[in-house]
Design an enzyme around this catalytic site. Structure first.
Site, PDB file in Angstrom:
ATOM      1  CG  HIS A  83      -0.492   0.271   2.505  1.00 58.54           C
ATOM      2  ND1 HIS A  83      -0.279  -0.708   3.453  1.00 58.54           N
ATOM      3  CD2 HIS A  83      -0.146   1.443   3.102  1.00 58.54           C
ATOM      4  CE1 HIS A  83       0.163  -0.159   4.568  1.00 58.54           C
ATOM      5  NE2 HIS A  83       0.253   1.145   4.384  1.00 58.54           N
ATOM      6  CG  ASP A 136       0.169  -4.122   2.830  1.00 55.30           C
ATOM      7  OD1 ASP A 136       0.503  -3.618   1.743  1.00 55.30           O
ATOM      8  OD2 ASP A 136      -0.029  -3.442   3.862  1.00 55.30           O
ATOM      9  CD  GLN A 230      -1.692   7.389  12.230  1.00 53.72           C
ATOM     10  OE1 GLN A 230      -0.966   7.132  13.186  1.00 53.72           O
ATOM     11  NE2 GLN A 230      -2.961   7.700  12.362  1.00 53.72           N
ATOM     12  N   GLY A 231       3.035   6.249   9.264  1.00 57.29           N
ATOM     13  CA  GLY A 231       4.393   6.500   8.796  1.00 57.29           C
ATOM     14  C   GLY A 231       5.337   5.350   8.994  1.00 57.29           C
ATOM     15  CG  ASP A 232       6.015   3.538  12.466  1.00 55.79           C
ATOM     16  OD1 ASP A 232       7.078   4.158  12.274  1.00 55.79           O
ATOM     17  OD2 ASP A 232       5.338   3.673  13.501  1.00 55.79           O
ATOM     18  CB  SER A 233       3.099   1.713   6.138  1.00 59.40           C
ATOM     19  OG  SER A 233       1.831   1.871   6.692  1.00 59.40           O
TER      20      SER A 233
END
Length: 276
Positions: A83, A136, A230-233
């Site tokens: 993603h 993912d 958020q931002g660690d994906s």
């Protein structure tokens, strides 16, 4: 990684970073003292396999354009979340992002330490389901190899690192509070691998998402307080010296009874073998 932000429905973690930064920010995000959620500062020199994905055109230059994480699993191979490569995250189709780079060896995103390497090719899992977030994973082939000693091995199926109760650590430059405060330096939080039944109960197939044990891994703390955000994906979940998960989705950040959900790396190994 899919998480709600002041609403009930989950969305990919990286999407929330894009929403917070696009259009290009004129000032740096607020800096927090803690890391990930409930974490602490670490150095890339001690964890050289942690890399950042960057696009200054899309996310500004204050933090080197970082928007997702990744993991070096071979000298020229980085894996991340599928993603992270989506138009939903990037704000434009991937082919319109001309400055995508993998940043290695940079603890502090405000500096120029380490190297920035553009990918020579990319592969997004064709079986990735954006509705459930199953599968993912994406692969970036680097145009320049990194040292062999920087590579993190992947845990295959049956590895004891997947056993419930195993201590693990999640790494990233993402939100440290769940309210949009992004650090400049790499952080890590210690969590534990949780039983599949815990995530099946937390995410039984409602608006928060559906946990699928075959392709996903559950980790966190039952009481909350330690988690990716958020931002660690696309960043790594590491247990017993091996990569076991990629930050993918969840409900909130560090909430009790809402553990983080990761792409199960043993499934990634199978997917990569299948697609050659």
């Amino acid at each position: 990684m899919r998480r709600p932000f002041a609403r009930a429905l989950t969305v990919p973690l990286a999407v929330l970073v894009a929403a917070a930064v696009l259009p290009l920010a004129s000032s740096a995000p607020a800096v927090a003292d803690e890391g990930v959620i409930g974490g602490s500062a670490v150095k890339t020199s001690d964890h050289p396999w942690v890399v950042a994905l960057s696009s200054r055109d899309r996310f500004g230059g204050m933090r080197s354009g970082q928007f997702c994480g990744g993991v070096l699993v071979a000298r020229s191979t980085v894996i991340t979340a599928a993603h992270c490569m989506s138009e939903e995250v990037l704000g434009v189709p991937r082919n319109r992002v001309s400055d995508l780079k993998v940043i290695a060896g940079r603890t502090d995103l405000r500096t120029t330490e380490g190297v920035e390497i553009p990918p020579s090719s990319e592969w997004i899992n064709p079986d990735y389901d954006s509705r459930t977030n199953s599968g993912d994973v994406a692969v970036l082939t680097l145009s320049k190899p990194l040292p062999a000693g920087d590579v993190l091995p992947m845990a295959e199926e049956g590895d004891p690192a997947y056993k419930a109760g195993t201590k693990a650590s999640v790494y990233g430059w993402g939100d440290t509070t769940g309210t949009g405060k992004y650090p400049n330096t790499l952080r890590a939080a210690q969590v534990q691998v949780l039983a599949d039944a815990v995530c099946e109960q937390a995410y039984p197939g409602n608006a928060d998402g559906t946990y699928m044990a075959k392709t996903m891994l559950c980790a966190g703390e039952l009481g909350g307080g330690k988690d990716a955000c958020q931002g660690d994906s696309g960043g790594p979940l590491v247990a017993q010296g091996k990569l076991v998960g990629l930050v993918s989705w969840g409900s909130g950040c560090g909430r009790p009874k809402s553990p983080g959900v990761y792409t199960r790396v043993s499934d990634v190994v199978k997917v990569l073998q299948q697609h050659g």
